[in-house]
Design an enzyme around this catalytic site. Sequence first.
Site, PDB file in Angstrom:
ATOM      1  N   GLU A 266       0.890  -1.182   0.000  1.00  0.00           N
ATOM      2  CA  GLU A 266       0.000   0.000   0.000  1.00  0.00           C
ATOM      3  C   GLU A 266       0.917   1.218   0.000  1.00  0.00           C
ATOM      4  O   GLU A 266       1.382   1.653   1.049  1.00  0.00           O
ATOM      5  CB  GLU A 266      -0.869  -0.004   1.265  1.00  0.00           C
ATOM      6  CG  GLU A 266      -1.831  -1.185   1.371  1.00  0.00           C
ATOM      7  CD  GLU A 266      -3.082  -1.011   0.525  1.00  0.00           C
ATOM      8  OE1 GLU A 266      -3.283   0.067  -0.065  1.00  0.00           O
ATOM      9  OE2 GLU A 266      -3.863  -1.975   0.447  1.00  0.00           O
ATOM     10  N   CYS A 300      -2.236   9.327   2.123  1.00  0.00           N
ATOM     11  CA  CYS A 300      -1.908   8.691   0.839  1.00  0.00           C
ATOM     12  C   CYS A 300      -2.957   9.095  -0.193  1.00  0.00           C
ATOM     13  O   CYS A 300      -2.677   9.136  -1.393  1.00  0.00           O
ATOM     14  CB  CYS A 300      -1.843   7.185   0.998  1.00  0.00           C
ATOM     15  SG  CYS A 300      -3.266   6.512   1.834  1.00  0.00           S
TER      16      CYS A 300
END
Length: 513
Positions: A266, A300
Amino acid sequence: MRTDIQSILNKLGVKAENAAFSTGSVWGGGSNSKSLESFSPVDGKIIASAKVATSADYDAIVEKSQEAFKHWRTIPAPKRGEIVRQFGDALRANKDALGTLVSYEMGKSLQEGFGEVQEMIDICDFAVGLSRQLYGLTMHSERPSHRMYEQWHPLGIVGIISAFNFPVAVWSWNTALALVCGNVCIWKPSEKTPLTAVACQHIIAKVFKDNDVPEGVCNLIIGDREVGELMTKDGRVPLISATGSTRMGKAVGAAVGARLGKSLLELGGNNAIIISEHADLDMSLIGAVFGAVGTAGQRCTSTRRLIIHESVYDAFAAKLVKAYGQLRIGDPLDQNNHVGPLIDNDAVASYLDSIEKCKAEGGKFLVEGGVLDGAEYASGCYVKPCIAQVKNDFEIVQHETFAPILYLIKYKTLDEAIALQNGVPQGLSSAIMTLNLREAEQFLSYQGSDCGIANVNIGTSGAEIGGAFGGEKETGGGRESGSDAWRAYMRRQTNTINYSNTLPLAQGIKFDL
Ligand code: NAD
């Protein structure tokens, strides 16, 4: 504030002088003289220090985990789910304290700190239901009197490496699912946020103790990259779930791949919102500004680029400039502020460097950046969110800078906008603001966004736990959290059972003796 934080650390069982202690749970660090200091970007104070795990500590923890796995996997999945349910309740009881510590150690707003703990509670609830739904399929065999089906088994130790910006939620996404699937976990949190990790370890350790589960199911190792590398190279850890920068993901992917282990990556994003000529501009403004400045641009999924139709470009840019003029930057524990600090001085340097690079490439700033000074900003980590007009192919625009710098790009046609949106190495989150059905559907089609997340009339930032979370290209391809992301934490086994009196071979192959 210092007094409040001290009482919160006490409530969470985190000793201020030395966070490497033990209370019935397992973590490394006891034998090392090296320690990490946890620094608060809110006021620049050292909160506490935590001892770093040595390789001997690490080995001891892996051995303990291997033993614990033999027991944990025998507990029926719904019973494991019951323990995760209790963990969710323990988080509810500690939501205020843990959320405040997240805010103080990481620097996100108090609302977002509470939101992060709520996300942990939500994933526990999800995992409880999941513990009764770890379904496999059944198939029809081509051979008579044969039965085929698949089942899912736990993997063993799941190694979790997490980033500073979601210091606790990402761990819980992995842990709650991994646990109901029958795995044990070893967590290596960010070296920038060790105290929130120690607090979580206390919370979960108590739940396990109350349920008489032997030590070693959930483990914590404190340290920096080197400690993470011990796990990535270790064949005893079948799955590494790593959250962080693309640079880190490439190193982790290579190390785990070299031993043919599994990795769930991720990594960084470079997320854009397309603001169409058919957008509701007021709604778009909220999505864009929250996406760009929320968590000081350190998500993110933060909005880094706005791709704006030429017919609304000037009007929308003017709205943005006005909105940025109203932002209140300061102590994130004060709920009147919109924007808190960056995580540390290195992040500030990277922000300043990106602004310089952007200017050198021809970027024109509509809202100037800069570091704030004065008593309230004594940590040196508070910066001004800024806005620059750029071209998508600037080198700096292709890169994820983890700071509140928003790039504006103009487009004429939707095809062009989608090409711009996809024209970066990362592929995490994306959005279009439009009230036009054709535009929305094209954006969501196979000819549209190439990201793992594609939204309509919602910004890029934030996601609900019910969907699978993750992205494509340099974001790493992993999926965590909801939907069927649990499968990454299990191994699939295909079973064929022959209940006939003969042994027919597949594909009609004859083999007579
Ligand atoms: P980082 O890459 O510096 O560190 C992340 C973690 O990886 C830390 O625990 C670190 O110690 C560890 N690490 C670094 N190199 C390693 C190596 N070679 N082997 C093993 N472990 C290693 O990231 P950061 O600055 O903490 O976080 C910001 C980054 O994380 C941003 O790029 C952001 O986009 C990304 N992120 C992605 C997601 C997602 O779900 N896609 C979520 C949160 C953060």
